[in-house]
Design a protein around this motif. Structure first.
Motif, PDB file in Angstrom:
ATOM      1  N   ASP A 121       0.847  -1.204   0.000  1.00 24.40           N
ATOM      2  CA  ASP A 121       0.000   0.000   0.000  1.00 24.40           C
ATOM      3  C   ASP A 121       0.879   1.249   0.000  1.00 24.40           C
ATOM      4  O   ASP A 121       2.060   1.191   0.345  1.00 24.40           O
ATOM      5  CB  ASP A 121      -0.894   0.007   1.251  1.00 24.40           C
ATOM      6  CG  ASP A 121      -1.890  -1.130   1.226  1.00 24.40           C
ATOM      7  OD1 ASP A 121      -2.489  -1.374   0.159  1.00 24.40           O
ATOM      8  OD2 ASP A 121      -2.042  -1.809   2.256  1.00 24.40           O
ATOM      9  N   ASP A 122       0.275   2.375  -0.364  1.00 27.99           N
ATOM     10  CA  ASP A 122       0.957   3.682  -0.330  1.00 27.99           C
ATOM     11  C   ASP A 122       2.268   3.672  -1.125  1.00 27.99           C
ATOM     12  O   ASP A 122       3.274   4.261  -0.704  1.00 27.99           O
ATOM     13  CB  ASP A 122       1.251   4.104   1.130  1.00 27.99           C
ATOM     14  CG  ASP A 122      -0.002   4.043   1.973  1.00 27.99           C
ATOM     15  OD1 ASP A 122      -1.069   4.497   1.499  1.00 27.99           O
ATOM     16  OD2 ASP A 122       0.063   3.509   3.099  1.00 27.99           O
ATOM     17  N   VAL A 123       2.248   2.964  -2.246  1.00 31.44           N
ATOM     18  CA  VAL A 123       3.466   2.894  -3.073  1.00 31.44           C
ATOM     19  C   VAL A 123       3.584   4.204  -3.862  1.00 31.44           C
ATOM     20  O   VAL A 123       2.668   4.574  -4.606  1.00 31.44           O
ATOM     21  CB  VAL A 123       3.391   1.699  -4.042  1.00 31.44           C
ATOM     22  CG1 VAL A 123       4.602   1.678  -4.976  1.00 31.44           C
ATOM     23  CG2 VAL A 123       3.283   0.393  -3.265  1.00 31.44           C
ATOM     24  N   VAL A 126       3.126   4.466  -8.403  1.00 36.84           N
ATOM     25  CA  VAL A 126       2.871   3.027  -8.402  1.00 36.84           C
ATOM     26  C   VAL A 126       3.098   2.392  -9.780  1.00 36.84           C
ATOM     27  O   VAL A 126       3.542   1.233  -9.874  1.00 36.84           O
ATOM     28  CB  VAL A 126       1.451   2.753  -7.838  1.00 36.84           C
ATOM     29  CG1 VAL A 126       0.361   3.240  -8.755  1.00 36.84           C
ATOM     30  CG2 VAL A 126       1.268   1.293  -7.509  1.00 36.84           C
ATOM     31  N   GLY A 171      -2.119   3.991  -4.285  1.00 34.60           N
ATOM     32  CA  GLY A 171      -0.808   3.332  -4.390  1.00 34.60           C
ATOM     33  C   GLY A 171      -0.857   1.863  -3.995  1.00 34.60           C
ATOM     34  O   GLY A 171       0.071   1.346  -3.367  1.00 34.60           O
ATOM     35  N   GLN A 202       9.206  -5.432  -1.542  1.00 35.62           N
ATOM     36  CA  GLN A 202       9.052  -4.104  -0.926  1.00 35.62           C
ATOM     37  C   GLN A 202      10.250  -3.207  -1.197  1.00 35.62           C
ATOM     38  O   GLN A 202      10.097  -2.007  -1.466  1.00 35.62           O
ATOM     39  CB  GLN A 202       8.839  -4.252   0.587  1.00 35.62           C
ATOM     40  CG  GLN A 202       8.504  -2.921   1.248  1.00 35.62           C
ATOM     41  CD  GLN A 202       8.508  -3.014   2.752  1.00 35.62           C
ATOM     42  OE1 GLN A 202       9.182  -3.873   3.336  1.00 35.62           O
ATOM     43  NE2 GLN A 202       7.736  -2.134   3.385  1.00 35.62           N
ATOM     44  N   GLY A 207       6.643   1.497  -0.488  1.00 34.64           N
ATOM     45  CA  GLY A 207       5.311   1.345   0.088  1.00 34.64           C
ATOM     46  C   GLY A 207       5.320   0.517   1.359  1.00 34.64           C
ATOM     47  O   GLY A 207       6.363   0.128   1.889  1.00 34.64           O
ATOM     48  N   THR A 208       4.104   0.250   1.846  1.00 28.05           N
ATOM     49  CA  THR A 208       3.934  -0.493   3.108  1.00 28.05           C
ATOM     50  C   THR A 208       3.526  -1.924   2.786  1.00 28.05           C
ATOM     51  O   THR A 208       2.538  -2.151   2.071  1.00 28.05           O
ATOM     52  CB  THR A 208       2.806   0.157   3.960  1.00 28.05           C
ATOM     53  OG1 THR A 208       3.078   1.550   4.050  1.00 28.05           O
ATOM     54  CG2 THR A 208       2.725  -0.461   5.337  1.00 28.05           C
TER      55      THR A 208
END
Ligand SMILES: CC(C)(COP(=O)([O-])OP(=O)([O-])OC[C@H]1O[C@@H](n2cnc3c(N)ncnc32)[C@H](O)[C@@H]1OP(=O)([O-])[O-])[C@@H](O)C(=O)NCCC(=O)NCCSC(=O)C[C@@](C)(O)CC(=O)[O-]
Ligand SMILES: NC(=O)C1=CN([C@@H]2O[C@H](COP(=O)(O)OP(=O)(O)OC[C@H]3O[C@@H](n4cnc5c(N)ncnc54)[C@H](OP(=O)(O)O)[C@@H]3O)[C@@H](O)[C@H]2O)C=CC1
Length: 422
Positions: A121-123, A126, A171, A202, A207-208
């Motif tokens: 997430d939050d990439v 993206v 993202g 990762q 991101g997360t």
């Protein structure tokens, strides 16, 4: 052990339980342990059960029956089913008998490729991250392979990488690793790969990190089967047309498609349970696939051809001949010997054929006399048992629950020694 069985055993259901077992033993497909297991009534020692799941207090039994008449890819197959629902085994045997007259079922399964998913997430940027992941394909495959060296040694391992942007705005990037798992169902193997490659994914994408788990929608592990049945076998051209019209109904209406697919899964699930397969995984994959076009659809179709119908089914099917329960459950070992599939792919074709047979039997009944005559006639036997109480022991005249023999329509108990096979 011989694997040249003849699955067309007419009137099998009219014999008593002991005679059925003797007839199957005589086919020579069972080893000594499997014979002893079935002869003792099946089941599972509590000491084994206590290792299979948690907080065990007892075991819980289902009847094990055999669906007959199956011919799949030119091989006769005995199909063990663990199921509580009356008429499922009779129906599959009935349809397999009809299809057999036209040469049996044919099918093929994709290589056993499972899907590992890694969620991020939050990439940032993206789309660029997705491109970097795809460019790092070789190192991701190597990192995955390093986690499953024994699988790689036997010819399996990581085969492909895919990056899917689920939401550019948030993202959300999901990376798929496609893993070939040999003759296993493969969930545990693939979860190992997902967790092993996640840190590298990762580092590459940013991101997360989120979930690292297989997908049960195994779109690179599909099975396709087909079968034909003649008007004559089905009971006439009108019945055949009714079967084709039933497909149109299911294509147009998800309410009907759900029941159509329940009927398709009847024998498939029962066989999967007998074979110790993860039926939750099978069900999840089948229904997700049925809905993949954006509309929930039937898993099978039957089309009118001159003089009959041709049926086709395609679905994801992750099943194994090794791993899971195969090494620890004597009943599963016996069931695998009965089926005689040499590989997970061959097993998948058998299971999908069973699905198509269940589906045809139900549609034939629905398109002609209705489902209730055949189904309820067999259901009545269960009702009689319930009325007699205490799960069958009290219903047996000898007080011996195991010596239960089926009743004929005229009510006579049938115990026929040495009835010939046709
Ligand atoms: C029930 C039958 C087979 C009777 O059908 P029948 O015409 O009375 O059968 P038959 O006496 O002509 O026998 C034909 C063959 O069926 C098998 N057979 C026949 N009877 C038995 C028996 N007692 N035990 C074991 N096998 C049996 C056996 O293989 C036999 O061959 P033979 O041995 O004589 O050479 C037929 O009516 C049928 O196929 N009905 C469909 C039943 C069905 O689909 N049940 C599933 C439950 S309903 C459901 O859940 C799904 C549904 C319906 O909602 C799905 C949908 O809507 O699509
Ligand atoms: N969402 C889901 O569907 C999930 C399902 N599960 C469960 O996972 C289990 C299935 O996972 P799976 O990985 O198949 O089972 P296992 O964990 O039993 O792994 C398969 C085993 O079979 C061995 N093996 C021997 N010969 C072969 C061969 N020819 N091909 C492949 N493997 C071979 C492997 O050995 P080696 O180690 O040497 O490779 C491995 O130990 C089921 O019990 C399922 O319920 C678990 C998590 C999630």
């Amino acid at each position: 052990m011989s694997q040249n069985v003849f699955s067309r055993i007419s009137g099998f259901y009219k014999r008593c339980l002991e005679d059925r077992l003797s007839a199957i033993e005589a086919l020579g497909v069972l080893d000594e342990d499997a014979r002893a297991h079935l002869a003792s009534g099946g089941g599972l020692p509590t000491a084994v059960a206590d290792r299979l799941c948690e907080n065990v207090i007892a075991t819980h039994a289902l009847p094990l029956g055999l669906a007959l008449n199956f011919r799949v890819n030119q091989r006769d197959v005995l199909v063990p089913m663990a199921v509580e629902e009356p008429s499922v085994i009779a129906a599959a045997s009935n349809a397999a008998r009809m299809v057999r007259l036209s040469g049996g079922f044919t099918g093929e399964a994709d290589p056993p490729i499972m899907t590992a998913q890694v969620q991020l997430d939050d990439v940032p940027d993206v789309d660029a991250a997705a491109s970097r992941v795809v460019a790092a394909r070789a190192s991701l495959l190597a990192a995955g392979d390093a986690a499953i060296p024994r699988m790689v040694a036997r010819g399996g391992g990581c085969r492909d990488v895919e990056a899917r942007v689920l939401s550019a705005e948030l993202g959300v990037l999901v990376v798929h690793l496609y893993v070939e798992v040999g003759d296993a169902m493969g969930a545990n193997l693939v979860d190992t790969v997902a967790e092993a490659v996640a840190p590298l994914v990762q580092r590459i994408a940013g991101g997360t990190l989120g979930l690292r788990i297989l997908s049960n929608l195994t779109v690179r592990r599909l099975v396709r089967v087909t079968a034909t049945a003649s008007d004559e076998a089905l009971g006439g051209a009108e019945v055949a047309s009714g079967i084709a019209r039933a497909i149109r109904f299911a294509e147009l209406d998800p309410y009907r498609a759900a029941t159509h697919n329940k009927g398709f899964m009847n024998g498939l699930d029962a066989t999967a349970v007998a074979l110790g397969q993860d039926f939750r995984a099978i069900e999840a994959g089948a229904h997700a696939y049925a809905a993949m076009s954006g509309r929930y659809r039937p898993l099978s179709t039957w089309e009118r051809i001159p003089g009959g119908v041709v049926g086709r089914a395609e679905l994801p099917l992750a099943v194994g001949t090794v791993g899971g329960l195969a090494e620890v459950h004597a009943g599963v070992r016996a069931a695998l010997q009965l089926v005689g599939a040499k590989s997970a792919r061959e097993l998948a074709v058998v299971l999908a054929s069973v699905g198509l047979a269940s589906n045809l039997a139900a549609l034939r009944a629905l398109a002609s006399e209705g489902i209730q005559r055949g189904h309820m006639r067999l259901h009545e036997r269960k009702r009689a048992l319930a009325a007699a109480g205490s799960g069958g022991a009290a219903a047996s005249p000898s007080g011996e629950a195991k010596r239960f023999a089926p009743e004929r329509a005229d009510g006579a108990r049938v115990v026929q020694q040495g009835e010939g096979e046709t």
